[in-house]
Design an enzyme around this catalytic site. Structure first.
Site, mmCIF file in Angstrom:
data_model
loop_
_atom_site.group_PDB
_atom_site.id
_atom_site.type_symbol
_atom_site.label_atom_id
_atom_site.label_comp_id
_atom_site.label_asym_id
_atom_site.label_seq_id
_atom_site.Cartn_x
_atom_site.Cartn_y
_atom_site.Cartn_z
ATOM 1 N N GLU A 105 -42.805 16.154 19.570
ATOM 2 C CA GLU A 105 -41.883 15.477 18.774
ATOM 3 C C GLU A 105 -41.425 14.321 19.234
ATOM 4 O O GLU A 105 -41.309 14.185 20.416
ATOM 5 C CB GLU A 105 -40.830 16.343 18.248
ATOM 6 C CG GLU A 105 -39.759 16.114 17.492
ATOM 7 C CD GLU A 105 -40.256 15.438 16.228
ATOM 8 O OE1 GLU A 105 -40.986 16.221 15.390
ATOM 9 O OE2 GLU A 105 -40.261 14.154 15.844
ATOM 10 N N ARG B 66 -24.922 15.920 24.401
ATOM 11 C CA ARG B 66 -25.581 16.511 25.599
ATOM 12 C C ARG B 66 -25.826 15.351 26.491
ATOM 13 O O ARG B 66 -26.669 14.321 26.075
ATOM 14 C CB ARG B 66 -26.891 17.319 25.207
ATOM 15 C CG ARG B 66 -26.590 18.520 24.753
ATOM 16 C CD ARG B 66 -27.528 19.292 23.910
ATOM 17 N NE ARG B 66 -28.218 18.635 22.924
ATOM 18 C CZ ARG B 66 -29.448 19.141 22.342
ATOM 19 N NH1 ARG B 66 -29.961 20.219 22.634
ATOM 20 N NH2 ARG B 66 -30.139 18.596 21.224
ATOM 21 N N LYS C 120 -25.107 29.914 13.207
ATOM 22 C CA LYS C 120 -25.864 28.796 12.471
ATOM 23 C C LYS C 120 -26.656 29.040 11.200
ATOM 24 O O LYS C 120 -26.356 28.329 10.223
ATOM 25 C CB LYS C 120 -26.824 28.231 13.659
ATOM 26 C CG LYS C 120 -27.192 26.815 13.692
ATOM 27 C CD LYS C 120 -28.081 26.708 14.855
ATOM 28 C CE LYS C 120 -27.679 25.609 15.843
ATOM 29 N NZ LYS C 120 -28.619 25.048 16.799
ATOM 30 N N LYS D 279 -45.996 13.242 25.717
ATOM 31 C CA LYS D 279 -44.751 13.507 25.504
ATOM 32 C C LYS D 279 -43.770 13.010 26.719
ATOM 33 O O LYS D 279 -43.188 12.144 26.531
ATOM 34 C CB LYS D 279 -44.105 14.867 25.045
ATOM 35 C CG LYS D 279 -42.761 15.075 24.743
ATOM 36 C CD LYS D 279 -42.241 14.316 23.754
ATOM 37 C CE LYS D 279 -40.733 14.240 23.697
ATOM 38 N NZ LYS D 279 -40.024 13.336 22.789
ATOM 39 N N LEU E 67 -39.228 12.136 17.470
ATOM 40 C CA LEU E 67 -38.041 11.614 16.342
ATOM 41 C C LEU E 67 -36.817 11.083 17.522
ATOM 42 O O LEU E 67 -36.715 11.678 18.526
ATOM 43 C CB LEU E 67 -37.691 12.680 15.510
ATOM 44 C CG LEU E 67 -36.986 13.763 15.984
ATOM 45 C CD1 LEU E 67 -35.567 13.890 16.380
ATOM 46 C CD2 LEU E 67 -36.990 14.972 14.768
ATOM 47 N N CYS F 273 -32.732 14.846 25.920
ATOM 48 C CA CYS F 273 -34.212 14.655 26.308
ATOM 49 C C CYS F 273 -34.535 13.579 27.402
ATOM 50 O O CYS F 273 -35.133 14.136 28.420
ATOM 51 C CB CYS F 273 -35.093 13.976 25.022
ATOM 52 S SG CYS F 273 -34.904 14.970 23.823
HETATM 53 P P1 NAD Z 1 -31.633 22.623 19.987
HETATM 54 O O1 NAD Z 1 -30.640 23.158 21.069
HETATM 55 O O2 NAD Z 1 -30.546 21.574 19.154
HETATM 56 O O3 NAD Z 1 -32.129 23.806 19.182
HETATM 57 C C1 NAD Z 1 -32.735 24.702 19.560
HETATM 58 C C2 NAD Z 1 -32.716 26.000 18.664
HETATM 59 O O4 NAD Z 1 -33.499 26.930 19.091
HETATM 60 C C3 NAD Z 1 -31.123 26.478 18.875
HETATM 61 O O5 NAD Z 1 -30.702 26.685 17.468
HETATM 62 C C4 NAD Z 1 -31.211 27.990 19.382
HETATM 63 O O6 NAD Z 1 -30.412 29.027 18.893
HETATM 64 C C5 NAD Z 1 -32.863 28.310 18.934
HETATM 65 N N1 NAD Z 1 -33.553 29.225 19.729
HETATM 66 C C6 NAD Z 1 -33.704 29.571 21.056
HETATM 67 N N2 NAD Z 1 -34.540 30.454 21.034
HETATM 68 C C7 NAD Z 1 -35.056 31.054 20.132
HETATM 69 C C8 NAD Z 1 -35.642 32.107 19.576
HETATM 70 N N3 NAD Z 1 -36.220 32.711 20.659
HETATM 71 N N4 NAD Z 1 -35.891 32.463 18.223
HETATM 72 C C9 NAD Z 1 -35.264 31.439 17.397
HETATM 73 N N5 NAD Z 1 -34.349 30.565 17.628
HETATM 74 C C10 NAD Z 1 -34.248 30.268 18.959
HETATM 75 O O7 NAD Z 1 -32.823 21.654 20.745
HETATM 76 P P2 NAD Z 1 -33.236 20.494 19.955
HETATM 77 O O8 NAD Z 1 -32.563 19.192 20.426
HETATM 78 O O9 NAD Z 1 -33.834 20.542 18.637
HETATM 79 O O10 NAD Z 1 -34.719 20.245 21.014
HETATM 80 C C11 NAD Z 1 -35.819 21.500 20.836
HETATM 81 C C12 NAD Z 1 -36.976 20.803 21.586
HETATM 82 O O11 NAD Z 1 -37.416 19.679 21.111
HETATM 83 C C13 NAD Z 1 -36.796 20.818 22.901
HETATM 84 O O12 NAD Z 1 -37.915 21.146 23.710
HETATM 85 C C14 NAD Z 1 -36.591 19.159 23.052
HETATM 86 O O13 NAD Z 1 -37.091 18.544 24.497
HETATM 87 C C15 NAD Z 1 -37.551 18.653 22.072
HETATM 88 N N6 NAD Z 1 -37.098 17.375 21.571
HETATM 89 C C16 NAD Z 1 -35.887 17.047 21.195
HETATM 90 C C17 NAD Z 1 -35.842 15.884 20.680
HETATM 91 C C18 NAD Z 1 -34.260 15.576 20.359
HETATM 92 O O14 NAD Z 1 -33.834 14.536 19.828
HETATM 93 N N7 NAD Z 1 -33.340 16.693 20.059
HETATM 94 C C19 NAD Z 1 -36.784 14.675 20.412
HETATM 95 C C20 NAD Z 1 -38.094 15.182 20.801
HETATM 96 C C21 NAD Z 1 -38.272 16.613 21.171
#
Ligand code: NAD
Length: 432
Positions: free
Chosen positions: A151, A329, A35, A206, A153, A262
């Site tokens: 968050e 997902r 990535k 949240k 979004l 989510c």
């Molecule tokens: P995602 O899976 O798309 O991204 C998470 C990233 O974190 C991955 O790229 C992974 O490689 C990286 N990662 C994991 N452990 C790590 C570490 N120790 N160091 C560095 N990088 C690491 O997840 P997402 O959809 O972006 O969601 C992230 C968080 O935000 C979750 O808790 C989710 O519930 C929350 N959230 C998501 C959304 C959404 O629409 N996707 C909206 C609001 C909140």
């Protein structure tokens, strides 16, 4: 201001691009080498409307960088934003906190000067306390505060939502951290309301919000079931309800059930958290069960459209969990397709952005069409599973000529059924 974002996914990447566009120096840290390499080479790792252009600009200006090194990101940062995943734990189904805790443990050693650790990952109440104690244990000298920065979004509208949030919620337990967050969001100050609350309240806001939205979707879906029996039309009912400002017109589209990364996991985590505190949240529990059952019901409705045809071929429009994203997902479309495959269905599917991600899940169990038109070729029924607005532009009356049987089941209520019936379609939708 220098900002590190740990986790460069659907939340971290648009947030990084947005913050860099304010002129901050942003470093996105991710464990996933492929990535990071792609991003360093100027290639986006996910689809979001409008992200490409701004990404190009801020990386060219040197405002946004990517690394796999926690040290590189965190040292000298004023704010470290945690945006790692919190998927359901494979066994307990609670939020799996291993990524948040691992990130906290690793970043702790690189804190220099006063640093605010802002948690954007969706996490159970009390996680802020836990992250604080992990950091203290690893680095007792560190000068820091942990805040909750939930968050909100929407995937598909991530950049729009970044620049136009309904609210920015900050759960800070110190004035010092509050001031840093106020400064961070200064560029949005005249556009949005900032709400400063206790850290545990922010963590709860949240989950409370996502569970409420999931219930709203499930409510309108149950109401659609009612309309089908009672002879009413759910689209008319939803319109009439939505005009009431106390209810609002959003999240009132009846469909195949909610999905995505989510709502399913957050409703489950909320219900389990409540159980731990001895609070019986029956509405949320019922929503989870009902939403799960709905996908199977939808698959059965599709099969019922072709139960008179031997070895029927089913065309599927949409694989993403919603429009505007490549994310599959917990996609209702994939769950419905899986139920259909359990019944040995023969499927050809199309999606504007999510085909590659769907292929990673379904492999060669279905056929993937390169254009939406192909989904109509020699199929016996077409099922609309994702609400991509471009589907509405298809000339379905004409495409029907290519079908073996003109049948369409519209689980997103996109099409004008009367028009399709006039040209010989058997047309079924939700809630009528
Ligand atoms: P995602 O899976 O798309 O991204 C998470 C990233 O974190 C991955 O790229 C992974 O490689 C990286 N990662 C994991 N452990 C790590 C570490 N120790 N160091 C560095 N990088 C690491 O997840 P997402 O959809 O972006 O969601 C992230 C968080 O935000 C979750 O808790 C989710 O519930 C929350 N959230 C998501 C959304 C959404 O629409 N996707 C909206 C609001 C909140």
């Amino acid at each position: 201001m220098k900002i590190a974002i740990v986790g460069t996914g659907y939340v971290g990447l648009p947030s990084g691009v947005g913050l860099a566009s304010f002129g901050y120096d942003v470093v996105c840290v991710d464990k996933d080498e492929t990535k990071v390499q792609m991003l360093q080479n100027g290639k986006l790792t996910l689809y979001e409307d409008g992200l490409g252009e701004l990404f190009e600009k801020v990386t060219k200006d040197g405002k946004l960088k990517f690394t796999t090194s926690m040290k590189e990101g965190v040292q000298d940062a004023d704010v470290v934003i945690l945006a790692v995943g919190t998927p359901p734990h494979p066994e307990t189904k609670e939020a799996d906190m291993r990524y948040v805790y691992a990130a906290a443990e690793e970043l702790a050693q690189y804190i220099t000067g006063y640093t605010v650790i802002a948690d954007k990952s969706t996490v159970p109440v009390g996680t802020g306390d836990m992250v604080e104690s992990i950091i203290k244990k690893v680095n007792s000298q560190a000068d820091f505060d942990v805040v909750s920065l939930p968050e909100f979004l929407r995937e598909g509208y991530a950049l729009y939502d970044f620049f136009n949030p309904d609210r920015v919620v900050v759960g800070a337990n110190t004035k010092r951290a509050e001031d840093v967050l106020r400064k961070l969001y200064e560029p949005l100050a005249n556009k949005t309301q900032m709400l400063f609350v206790k850290r545990k309240s922010a963590e709860t806001i949240k989950y409370a919000s996502n569970a409420f939205l999931a219930m709203k979707i499930h409510y309108i879906n149950e109401m659609a079931n009612f309309c089908e029996k009672a002879g009413a039309d759910i689209d008319e009912v939803a319109k009439g309800m939505g005009l009431d400002k106390r209810i609002g017109n959003r999240f009132l589209n009846a469909g195949p059930g909610y999905g995505g990364s989510c709502f399913p996991k957050d409703t489950m985590a909320m219900a389990l958290m409540a159980q731990k505190f001895g609070v019986d949240m029956t509405l949320i529990k019922r929503t989870i069960e009902g939403n799960k059952a709905r996908k199977k019901d939808m698959a059965e409705r599709i099969l019922a459209m072709v139960n008179d045809i031997k070895d029927a071929k089913i065309g599927v429009l949409g694989l993403a969990f919603k429009d505007g994203t490549d994310d599959v997902r917990e996609s209702p479309a994939l769950e419905i397709v899986s139920h259909l495959l359990d019944k040995n269905a023969n499927i050809v599917a199309f999606d504007y952005k999510a085909t590659e991600n769907a292929r990673k899940v379904l492999g060669s169990k279905i056929e993937y069409a390169a254009t939406p038109d192909k989904v109509f070729e020699n199929t016996d029924v077409v099922a609309v599973l994702t609400e991509w607005s471009d589907f509405k532009k298809l000339d379905v009356a004409d495409l029907g000529q290519k079908m073996c049987h003109k049948r369409l089941i519209d689980l997103r209520n996109l099409f004008d059924g009367d028009k399709l019936k006039q040209v010989g379609f058997i047309y079924k939708k939700i809630g009528i």
